[in-house]
Design an enzyme around this catalytic site. Structure first.
Site, short mmCIF file in Angstrom:
data_model
loop_
_atom_site.label_atom_id
_atom_site.label_comp_id
_atom_site.label_asym_id
_atom_site.label_seq_id
_atom_site.Cartn_x
_atom_site.Cartn_y
_atom_site.Cartn_z
N LYS A 1 24.58 -17.80 -32.61
CA LYS A 1 25.60 -18.07 -31.91
C LYS A 1 26.59 -19.13 -31.79
O LYS A 1 27.83 -19.34 -31.50
CB LYS A 1 24.81 -18.11 -30.04
CG LYS A 1 24.01 -17.04 -29.76
CD LYS A 1 23.64 -17.24 -28.35
CE LYS A 1 23.09 -15.94 -27.67
NZ LYS A 1 21.76 -15.31 -28.27
N GLU B 1 25.94 -25.55 -23.66
CA GLU B 1 27.66 -25.25 -23.13
C GLU B 1 27.58 -25.51 -21.86
O GLU B 1 26.66 -25.55 -21.00
CB GLU B 1 27.78 -23.87 -23.76
CG GLU B 1 27.18 -22.84 -22.98
CD GLU B 1 27.71 -21.27 -23.47
OE1 GLU B 1 27.29 -20.37 -22.59
OE2 GLU B 1 27.97 -21.08 -24.52
N ARG C 1 25.08 -4.46 -31.90
CA ARG C 1 24.18 -3.15 -31.89
C ARG C 1 24.67 -2.41 -30.56
O ARG C 1 25.63 -2.98 -29.70
CB ARG C 1 22.66 -3.49 -31.41
CG ARG C 1 22.58 -4.57 -30.14
CD ARG C 1 21.04 -4.84 -30.15
NE ARG C 1 21.02 -6.05 -29.11
CZ ARG C 1 21.11 -6.02 -27.90
NH1 ARG C 1 21.14 -5.08 -27.24
NH2 ARG C 1 20.91 -7.18 -27.11
#
Length: 662
Positions: free
Chosen positions: A119, A203, A295
């Site tokens: 990420k 974050e 996916r």
């Protein structure tokens, strides 16, 4: 198009494996399944043309063993491997191994996966390409002191997230510096166990955000498109509960801007096949890249229902080298109607959504129609295993607009009945009836803030209780009619007048005593020790509904009974009643209030106490892992620990005593 492969191995299980096999069958492709010891009799195994065992029940002993899966592909003569979602679907090493084995991987190439698998790396790449990202820390240095300083610099509240994770695992909201260290340790442990990597990123946490994602597709010819959005803001502990499309929040301008950002994200990664670009959306419409899931998503059916596409077929065609259709590349297809998906789970909302397991003694799901789709991996008689996600089915409802789609969903849920492990169906019914949901006001933290609004209260619905008693009395009377003997009659006839029948009902923790006189649909009822008599007349149970006159009111209530259980809908809520024994037995668990029991089978991952320790009521003593989630088990009362009867890494059965208090 003729596919360059005639058989596809599905490297997954459950409803997604069944769904992929159905598409392959329609396309004339041979399907090959793999299964663990726990899934020997699973539906995907029964549906496939061939199936191969790959190991023990735990995922790491079976569905995560890439070598065993590739050996099954070789033995079955597969030409391609479809990873479904979860397990190995976003593992670049597996995608690479499939390609090296000379097979087609139905998904993005390993190189693209590696760029998005972290990420942190994906977030930096998106920022470089002009895709909006949330401020935070994505560095490789994972020194706890450095992370604490970075957290202070970012400011609170902030989100700790597993860099290689998904599905809400390894994630915590931290609202102050004093909470950071404990939250970081828990996230690292959870991420290491679930993904094999404890790297974290930090974050800024956007208050009251919405979660909106865009379905993208890329082909081997350099084209990337999006297929509109799905809103997934209805979440509990970062796990999606309800998904819908179109989003009731987006304006046409915001949809255009987010769609363009999603395509830019896909092109930055040279993306191929199906993927999902996920965004956090602030109340003011500001949107920020979260991640790109490499996916097919669990919620893909709502996209299919509104666009008339089969995304699995598109995956197979792209994997075979076919370009995306010219129509799709020229313009984003217009959505037709509104679709909503809910996930029916074996879990107990009243007990903190504790996952359930065991045999599905009775399972009724809505009949498929143009308005309702059911994706399930189990049928009545199957077992919900402790080793995997406890999903029973996905229920998808479609209609011309959102209001009508919600009505379709309400009807579909009323047709869902589960006996065996507890289910969340009553919770889902309260959810879709809630004003915040109907008015599209739910953000991704709403359920966690206001969960009690969606759970049953302590007040008894007397009308539902009376209806349940009538339904059980009707069943008893019908059984008596089969036997013509006067001794089998249930009307309580006596020379001196009718004798009241005694019936005990259990609903949640409440036990009711019902006294009833009458027979064959005409009854007088008294609940508990109340003096008021309720008159039920002309009661009939047919076509899934109980019709009667109750105290002069004509009622028709949806009702469903199996064995000694009956479910009644009243005021848009489901009420479940069990016929209980006349006498109560004291169980060992009731008598042993000084013991901490395992609520279900699972593995102990952490013991946070020792003999002689003083503990407060509610203190976390043991952390267990079961059904892909961690459960914090708390002290039943304040006291001193007398014995710890379990250790980290140990597998325990349900109701095993873990800790004893003096």
């Amino acid at each position: 198009m003729n596919f360059p492969f005639d058989s596809v191995l599905v490297a997954n299980r459950g409803e997604i494996a069944c769904r992929i096999i159905r598409t392959q069958r329609r396309l004339g492709l041979r399907s090959i399944a793999v299964y663990s010891e726990a899934d020997r009799d699973a539906q995907h195994v029964r549906m496939a043309d061939a199936a191969f065992p790959i190991g023990g029940p735990r995922p790491q002993d079976s569905y995560l063993r890439s070598a065993a899966i590739l050996e099954a592909a070789r033995a079955g003569g597969a030409g391609a491997v479809h990873p479904g979602y979860g397990f190995l679907s976003e593992n670049p090493d597996f995608a690479e191994a499939v390609a090296q084995a000379g097979l087609v991987f139905v998904g993005p190439p390993a190189a693209s996966m590696r760029r998005m698998g972290s990420k942190a790396g994906a977030k930096q790449l998106m920022a470089d390409r002009g895709v909006p990202v949330v401020p935070g820390y994505t560095g490789e240095n994972q020194d706890p002191g450095l992370l604490a300083r970075e957290a202070a610099s970012i400011g609170f509240p902030l989100m700790i997230k597993a860099a290689y994770g998904g599905g809400g695992k390894g994630m915590r909201i931290v609202r102050g510096a004093g909470e950071f260290e404990a939250a970081l340790t828990a996230c690292q442990r959870e991420a290491q166990g679930a993904f094999g990597n404890a790297r974290m990123l930090l974050e800024r946490y956007i208050e009251q955000p919405r979660h909106i994602e865009f379905q993208i597709f890329g082909d081997a010819h350099g084209h990337v498109i999006h297929l509109n959005e799905r809103e997934c803001s209805v979440q509990r502990r970062y796990q999606k509960v309800l998904e819908e499309t179109p989003s009731p929040f987006l304006t046409p301008a915001l949809r255009t801007a987010m769609g363009a950002a999603a395509i830019a994200a896909g092109k930055a990664l040279d993306y191929r096949n199906a993927g999902t670009v996920e965004f956090i959306v602030a109340p003011d419409g500001g949107f920020y890249f979260m991640e790109l899931n490499a996916r097919l998503q669990v919620e893909h059916p709502v996209t299919e229902m509104t666009l008339g596409l089969d995304l699995v077929e598109m995956q197979l065609r792209v994997a075979a080298g076919e370009p995306l259709s010219a129509d799709l590349m020229q313009r984003t297809p217009a959505q037709h109607g509104h679709a909503i998906e809910l996930r029916l789970y074996a879990e107990d909302p009243a007990q903190g959504f504790l996952p359930g397991s065991g045999r599905l003694d009775h399972l009724a799901l809505p009949a498929p129609s143009p308005h309702v789709r059911v994706d399930a991996g189990v049928i009545e008689g199957d077992t919900v295993s402790i080793h995997y996600d406890p999903m029973i089915a996905k229920i998808i409802a479609w209609d011309l607009d959102r209001e009508r789609a919600l009505a379709r969903m309400r009807e579909a849920l009323a047709d869902c009945h589960v006996r065996g492990p507890k289910s969340n169906v009553a919770f889902l019914e309260r959810l879709i009836a809630h004003p915040a949901l109907r008015e599209a006001r739910i953000d991704s933290g709403y359920l966690d803030r206001a969960l009690n609004e969606f759970l049953p209260g302590d007040a008894l619905d007397e009308t539902a209780a009376q209806a349940a008693a009538v339904a059980l009395l009707l069943k008893q009377d019908a059984e008596a009619v089969v036997d013509p003997s006067p001794w089998a009659r249930c009307d309580g006839w006596r020379l001196q007048g009718a004798e009241a029948r005694e019936l005990f009902l259990q609903t949640g923790a409440r036990r009711l005593r019902v006294l009833a006189t009458g027979f064959d649909g005409d009854y007088d009822l008294r609940l508990d020790d109340a003096t008021r008599v309720h008159a039920a007349r002309g009661a009939r149970l047919a076509d899934g509904a109980l019709s009667l006159h109750l105290d002069g009111r004509a009622l028709r209530l949806p009702a469903h009974g199996t064995g000694a259980s009956v479910e009644v809908h009243h005021d848009v809520q489901r009420h479940t009643f069990e016929r209980a024994a006349a006498y109560l037995a004291t169980t060992q668990a009731d008598a042993d209030a000084s013991a901490l029991h395992a609520p279900m089978p699972g593995r102990v991952v952490l013991v946070q106490t020792q003999p002689g320790a003083a503990v407060d009521a509610g203190s976390v003593l043991v952390v267990m892992e079961a059904m892909k989630m961690e459960l914090a088990l708390r002290a039943p009362r304040a006291g001193t620990v007398a014995a710890v009867q379990v250790s980290a890494g140990e597998f325990v059965e349900a109701d095993a005593v873990l800790v004893r208090l003096d």
